[in-house]
Design a protein around this motif. Structure first.
Motif, PDB file in Angstrom:
ATOM      1  N   GLN A  48       0.829  -1.206   0.000  1.00 54.57           N
ATOM      2  CA  GLN A  48       0.000   0.000   0.000  1.00 54.57           C
ATOM      3  C   GLN A  48       0.864   1.256   0.000  1.00 54.57           C
ATOM      4  OE1 GLN A  48      -2.183  -0.930   3.573  1.00 54.57           O
ATOM      5  NE2 GLN A  48      -4.030  -1.500   2.445  1.00 54.57           N
ATOM      6  N   GLU A  49       1.964   1.187   0.701  1.00 54.77           N
ATOM      7  CA  GLU A  49       2.891   2.322   0.751  1.00 54.77           C
ATOM      8  C   GLU A  49       3.423   2.639  -0.645  1.00 54.77           C
ATOM      9  OE1 GLU A  49       7.074   3.305   3.023  1.00 54.77           O
ATOM     10  OE2 GLU A  49       5.702   1.866   3.966  1.00 54.77           O
ATOM     11  N   ARG A  50       3.837   1.601  -1.355  1.00 56.70           N
ATOM     12  CA  ARG A  50       4.371   1.802  -2.708  1.00 56.70           C
ATOM     13  C   ARG A  50       3.272   2.238  -3.671  1.00 56.70           C
ATOM     14  NH1 ARG A  50       6.755  -3.494  -1.556  1.00 56.70           N
ATOM     15  NH2 ARG A  50       8.868  -3.203  -0.726  1.00 56.70           N
ATOM     16  N   ALA A  51       2.116   1.571  -3.588  1.00 54.72           N
ATOM     17  CA  ALA A  51       1.017   1.891  -4.500  1.00 54.72           C
ATOM     18  C   ALA A  51       0.516   3.311  -4.282  1.00 54.72           C
ATOM     19  CB  ALA A  51      -0.132   0.893  -4.313  1.00 54.72           C
ATOM     20  N   GLY A  52       0.608   3.806  -3.048  1.00 59.90           N
ATOM     21  CA  GLY A  52       0.139   5.148  -2.739  1.00 59.90           C
ATOM     22  C   GLY A  52       1.134   6.236  -3.067  1.00 59.90           C
ATOM     23  N   GLY A  53       2.305   5.849  -3.518  1.00 59.79           N
ATOM     24  CA  GLY A  53       3.302   6.847  -3.894  1.00 59.79           C
ATOM     25  C   GLY A  53       4.029   7.476  -2.722  1.00 59.79           C
ATOM     26  N   PHE A  54       3.925   6.861  -1.528  1.00 64.92           N
ATOM     27  CA  PHE A  54       4.688   7.351  -0.396  1.00 64.92           C
ATOM     28  C   PHE A  54       6.172   7.050  -0.613  1.00 64.92           C
ATOM     29  CE2 PHE A  54       0.479   6.335   1.365  1.00 64.92           C
ATOM     30  CZ  PHE A  54       0.194   7.484   2.097  1.00 64.92           C
ATOM     31  N   GLU A  55       7.022   7.941  -0.149  1.00 60.79           N
ATOM     32  CA  GLU A  55       8.461   7.705  -0.229  1.00 60.79           C
ATOM     33  C   GLU A  55       9.088   7.946   1.136  1.00 60.79           C
ATOM     34  OE1 GLU A  55      10.653   9.472  -3.446  1.00 60.79           O
ATOM     35  OE2 GLU A  55       8.859   9.556  -4.721  1.00 60.79           O
ATOM     36  N   ARG A  56      10.040   7.100   1.501  1.00 60.81           N
ATOM     37  CA  ARG A  56      10.720   7.240   2.782  1.00 60.81           C
ATOM     38  C   ARG A  56      12.010   8.031   2.635  1.00 60.81           C
ATOM     39  NH1 ARG A  56       9.904   2.146   6.795  1.00 60.81           N
ATOM     40  NH2 ARG A  56       7.821   1.492   6.104  1.00 60.81           N
ATOM     41  N   VAL A  57      12.329   8.764   3.713  1.00 61.04           N
ATOM     42  CA  VAL A  57      13.598   9.480   3.764  1.00 61.04           C
ATOM     43  C   VAL A  57      14.108   9.390   5.200  1.00 61.04           C
ATOM     44  CG1 VAL A  57      12.436  11.695   4.172  1.00 61.04           C
ATOM     45  CG2 VAL A  57      14.776  11.658   3.308  1.00 61.04           C
ATOM     46  N   LYS A  58      15.384   9.157   5.354  1.00 62.65           N
ATOM     47  CA  LYS A  58      15.950   8.991   6.688  1.00 62.65           C
ATOM     48  C   LYS A  58      16.226  10.359   7.307  1.00 62.65           C
ATOM     49  CE  LYS A  58      19.538   6.315   9.117  1.00 62.65           C
ATOM     50  NZ  LYS A  58      18.577   5.477   9.856  1.00 62.65           N
ATOM     51  N   ALA A  59      15.728  10.578   8.512  1.00 62.95           N
ATOM     52  CA  ALA A  59      15.931  11.858   9.197  1.00 62.95           C
ATOM     53  C   ALA A  59      15.626  11.684  10.680  1.00 62.95           C
ATOM     54  CB  ALA A  59      15.056  12.949   8.604  1.00 62.95           C
ATOM     55  N   ASP A  60      16.225  12.571  11.476  1.00 59.14           N
ATOM     56  CA  ASP A  60      16.064  12.529  12.927  1.00 59.14           C
ATOM     57  C   ASP A  60      15.916  13.970  13.417  1.00 59.14           C
ATOM     58  OD1 ASP A  60      16.342  12.359  15.691  1.00 59.14           O
ATOM     59  OD2 ASP A  60      17.921  10.856  15.612  1.00 59.14           O
ATOM     60  N   LEU A  61      14.807  14.278  14.072  1.00 62.44           N
ATOM     61  CA  LEU A  61      14.562  15.643  14.526  1.00 62.44           C
ATOM     62  C   LEU A  61      15.633  16.158  15.481  1.00 62.44           C
ATOM     63  CD1 LEU A  61      10.693  15.513  15.037  1.00 62.44           C
ATOM     64  CD2 LEU A  61      11.910  17.001  13.442  1.00 62.44           C
ATOM     65  N   SER A  62      16.294  15.256  16.191  1.00 67.09           N
ATOM     66  CA  SER A  62      17.330  15.686  17.128  1.00 67.09           C
ATOM     67  C   SER A  62      18.682  15.891  16.446  1.00 67.09           C
ATOM     68  CB  SER A  62      17.477  14.669  18.264  1.00 67.09           C
ATOM     69  OG  SER A  62      17.919  13.411  17.772  1.00 67.09           O
ATOM     70  N   ALA A  63      18.747  15.644  15.140  1.00 70.07           N
ATOM     71  CA  ALA A  63      19.987  15.831  14.373  1.00 70.07           C
ATOM     72  C   ALA A  63      19.693  16.785  13.213  1.00 70.07           C
ATOM     73  CB  ALA A  63      20.507  14.492  13.858  1.00 70.07           C
ATOM     74  N   PRO A  64      19.815  18.103  13.448  1.00 70.96           N
ATOM     75  CA  PRO A  64      19.413  19.098  12.438  1.00 70.96           C
ATOM     76  C   PRO A  64      20.038  18.910  11.070  1.00 70.96           C
ATOM     77  CG  PRO A  64      19.763  20.171  14.548  1.00 70.96           C
ATOM     78  CD  PRO A  64      20.215  18.746  14.716  1.00 70.96           C
ATOM     79  N   GLU A  65      21.264  18.378  11.000  1.00 74.88           N
ATOM     80  CA  GLU A  65      21.893  18.201   9.686  1.00 74.88           C
ATOM     81  C   GLU A  65      21.116  17.214   8.824  1.00 74.88           C
ATOM     82  OE1 GLU A  65      23.742  15.242  12.508  1.00 74.88           O
ATOM     83  OE2 GLU A  65      23.172  17.367  12.586  1.00 74.88           O
ATOM     84  N   THR A  66      20.460  16.223   9.453  1.00 73.72           N
ATOM     85  CA  THR A  66      19.663  15.270   8.683  1.00 73.72           C
ATOM     86  C   THR A  66      18.383  15.914   8.161  1.00 73.72           C
ATOM     87  OG1 THR A  66      18.346  14.384  10.544  1.00 73.72           O
ATOM     88  CG2 THR A  66      20.537  13.436  10.180  1.00 73.72           C
TER      89      THR A  66
END
Length: 318
Positions: A48-66
């Motif tokens: 469902q994630e792929r079919a819905g066009g969702f995309e993942r990206v790695k990030a962490d709110l406690s690491a501003p550079e990400t």
């Protein structure tokens, strides 16, 4: 329908996942910001994630550079954000990183413990204080038109505190008559996704609206005893509820959560019990407005505790 690019932090949590789905339903291109790229998203299979066009990206709110890297990769201009505990600057560095990377509008998952002006929050209420400092940082970084804080009340998933007592058929609670609003996390997320795509409403109602916030309550007030009765019907048990003192309940809760959080929970229950007088948290006019906000912003009715349990009672059986 919208073609805006949005990035949802906390997408592996129930609220964030619901916000992501709601934003997608409104036509947004949705990026799921996660720390663990392999963790599942509630309510979405991988297919469902792929079919819905969702995309993942790695990030962490406690690491501003990400954050800067994630926004640059996605070209997102709007973000759904939750509290990142442990940041000593009230998340100011995270918000500045998001803004410098191109985010123009934020929906922030705050807490109903923040009432009115976030600058009036007291440090002795740790949870409310942390959320209030983040709201202040948002105002300082994005200005009055650049964010909306959601201030939900008592999550019905807090019934998971009772799992061990459910297994033992031994329901021991501090302030069992404390009234609570039992809001579904999915409803909070649906409001978040709607506001994320539609933008800041032209008029926000009530005292909270003056401070760029939307207070959200569940559809009905139930005491802990009444909540336990609803839960019992869902799992096929009849619970005898025994009232216990504050220190005993702190000890019970501290088995699986930090003591400071356990004490914060007990303080919340004491306040909602009315033993120290009515603090107006659930005043009739405030409750009526806040409980109506789910339908106002999503177009659908809010979820009762009974309805939520019928779909999630497996979580409480352990």
């Amino acid at each position: 329908m919208s073609s805006v690019n949005v990035i949802v932090f906390g997408a592996t949590g129930t609220v964030g996942a619901a916000a992501a789905r709601a934003a997608k339903d409104r036509g947004a291109k949705v990026f799921l910001a996660v720390r663990d790229m392999d963790k599942s998203i509630p309510g979405l299979t991988l297919e469902q994630e792929r079919a819905g066009g969702f995309e993942r990206v790695k990030a962490d709110l406690s690491a501003p550079e990400t954050l800067r890297a994630a926004v640059a990769t996605t070209n997102a201009t709007r973000a759904f954000v939750y509290i990142a505990f442990g940041m000593p600057d009230g998340m100011k560095s995270a918000f500045e990183a998001l803004k410098s990377a191109g985010i123009k509008f934020i929906v922030f998952l705050s807490s109903a413990g923040v009432r009115g002006d976030p600058r009036s929050a007291k440090p002795d209420d740790a949870i409310s204080w942390v959320h209030a400092q983040a709201e202040i940082s948002l105002e300082e970084t994005f200005g009055g038109q650049g964010y909306v804080a959601l201030r939900p009340g008592f999550f019905n998933t807090n019934a998971l505190w009772w799992v061990e007592m459910i297994r033992a058929d031994d329901m021991r609670l501090a302030y069992p008559e404390a009234k609570l609003d039992w809001i579904a996390p999915e409803d909070i997320g649906r409001v978040g996704g709607a506001v994320l795509v539609q933008g800041r409403p032209a008029a926000l109602g009530g005292t909270d609206g003056k401070y760029n916030a939307i207070r959200l309550y569940g559809p009905q007030l139930l005491s802990q005893v009444e909540g336990a009765s609803v839960l019992g019907r869902a799992v096929g048990k009849i619970f005898k509820v025994t009232g216990v003192g504050e220190e005993e309940y702190v000890s019970i809760l501290s088995k699986d959560k930090p003591e400071i959080l356990a004490r914060n929970i007990v303080a919340l229950l004491r306040a909602r019990s009315g033993v120290d007088g009515d603090d107006g948290f659930y005043a009739e006019d405030i409750f009526g407005e806040a409980s109506a906000h789910i339908e106002k912003y999503t177009g659908t009715l809010s979820t009762t505790f009974e309805q939520w349990l019928s779909e999630n009672k497996g979580l409480l059986r352990g």
